[in-house]
Design a protein around this motif. Structure first.
Motif, PDB file in Angstrom:
ATOM      1  N   ASP A 108     -17.730 -17.827  -2.554  1.00 62.10           N
ATOM      2  CA  ASP A 108     -16.901 -18.429  -3.602  1.00 62.10           C
ATOM      3  C   ASP A 108     -15.770 -17.500  -4.023  1.00 62.10           C
ATOM      4  OD1 ASP A 108     -16.327 -20.520  -5.574  1.00 62.10           O
ATOM      5  OD2 ASP A 108     -17.037 -19.059  -7.049  1.00 62.10           O
ATOM      6  N   LEU A 109     -16.097 -16.225  -4.213  1.00 59.64           N
ATOM      7  CA  LEU A 109     -15.061 -15.254  -4.608  1.00 59.64           C
ATOM      8  C   LEU A 109     -13.998 -15.105  -3.521  1.00 59.64           C
ATOM      9  CD1 LEU A 109     -17.317 -12.517  -6.255  1.00 59.64           C
ATOM     10  CD2 LEU A 109     -15.695 -14.036  -7.426  1.00 59.64           C
ATOM     11  N   VAL A 111     -13.039 -17.439  -1.165  1.00 64.98           N
ATOM     12  CA  VAL A 111     -12.177 -18.615  -1.001  1.00 64.98           C
ATOM     13  C   VAL A 111     -11.357 -18.930  -2.254  1.00 64.98           C
ATOM     14  CG1 VAL A 111     -13.627 -19.620   0.809  1.00 64.98           C
ATOM     15  CG2 VAL A 111     -13.960 -20.327  -1.572  1.00 64.98           C
ATOM     16  N   ARG A 112     -11.698 -18.322  -3.387  1.00 61.39           N
ATOM     17  CA  ARG A 112     -10.889 -18.523  -4.592  1.00 61.39           C
ATOM     18  C   ARG A 112      -9.631 -17.666  -4.616  1.00 61.39           C
ATOM     19  NH1 ARG A 112     -13.724 -18.089 -10.017  1.00 61.39           N
ATOM     20  NH2 ARG A 112     -15.453 -17.053  -9.040  1.00 61.39           N
ATOM     21  N   GLN A 113      -9.491 -16.767  -3.674  1.00 60.57           N
ATOM     22  CA  GLN A 113      -8.301 -15.922  -3.642  1.00 60.57           C
ATOM     23  C   GLN A 113      -7.098 -16.754  -3.227  1.00 60.57           C
ATOM     24  OE1 GLN A 113      -8.816 -12.096  -1.790  1.00 60.57           O
ATOM     25  NE2 GLN A 113     -10.929 -11.967  -2.509  1.00 60.57           N
ATOM     26  N   ARG A 114      -5.949 -16.450  -3.822  1.00 59.08           N
ATOM     27  CA  ARG A 114      -4.725 -17.249  -3.621  1.00 59.08           C
ATOM     28  C   ARG A 114      -4.307 -17.394  -2.164  1.00 59.08           C
ATOM     29  NH1 ARG A 114      -0.484 -14.445  -5.828  1.00 59.08           N
ATOM     30  NH2 ARG A 114      -1.865 -12.846  -6.596  1.00 59.08           N
ATOM     31  N   GLU A 117      -7.286 -19.868   2.509  1.00 57.42           N
ATOM     32  CA  GLU A 117      -7.410 -21.334   2.577  1.00 57.42           C
ATOM     33  C   GLU A 117      -8.719 -21.691   3.283  1.00 57.42           C
ATOM     34  OE1 GLU A 117      -5.402 -25.131   4.879  1.00 57.42           O
ATOM     35  OE2 GLU A 117      -4.359 -23.211   4.899  1.00 57.42           O
TER      36      GLU A 117
END
Length: 146
Positions: A108-109, A111-114, A117
């Motif tokens: 989760d951490l 794929v949450r990065q800007r 993708e």
């Protein structure tokens, strides 16, 4: 010499090898980017929670023979363009976590990065394969700056 390459064939082979090296450099860069992101996440977790969720990280680039075999097996043309278009595992990073919940937290951490993708997610932990195989697979896309 019957097996000698003609000048055109030699140029074609050299061009292919150069394009293959360039493609692998990009995939290697992607592996390095992802590994760095994961190492930073693990270090940040260590500072905030006094523990590391990641036990270890492995990575690999698929060999040319393995790329060709997978393309052949799936019925795709055995070209670099076809590999880039049809294969999602030319480069891979494997993260082994100490605890099951850490797998989902790290994923989760990440794929949450800007600049990350999420392309596909297959959860073989919640839905194990018949063989008993359990893993969380994420296909991601990230920019690589050279």
């Amino acid at each position: 010499m019957e097996n000698a390459l003609t000048p055109v064939e030699r140029l074609s082979t050299q061009d292919f090898q150069q394009r293959y090296r360039e493609m692998m450099q990009l995939y290697d860069g992607a592996i390095r980017e992802v590994r760095t992101k994961l190492e930073v996440l693990d270090a940040e977790f260590s500072v905030r929670y006094a523990r590391n969720p990641i036990h270890h990280i492995d990575s690999r680039l698929k060999s040319p023979a393995s790329i060709r075999e997978k393309l052949r097996r799936k019925g795709y043309p055995q070209t670099l363009e076809s590999a880039e278009e049809n294969l999602t595992d030319i480069a891979s990073v494997r993260i082994v976590c100490n605890y099951l919940e850490d797998i989902y937290r790290v994923a989760d951490l990440l794929v949450r990065q800007r600049d990350v993708e999420l392309v596909a997610r297959r959860d073989y932990i919640e839905n194990p394969k018949e063989s008993g195989y359990r893993s969380l697979h994420l296909v991601i896309r990230i920019p690589v700056f050279l």
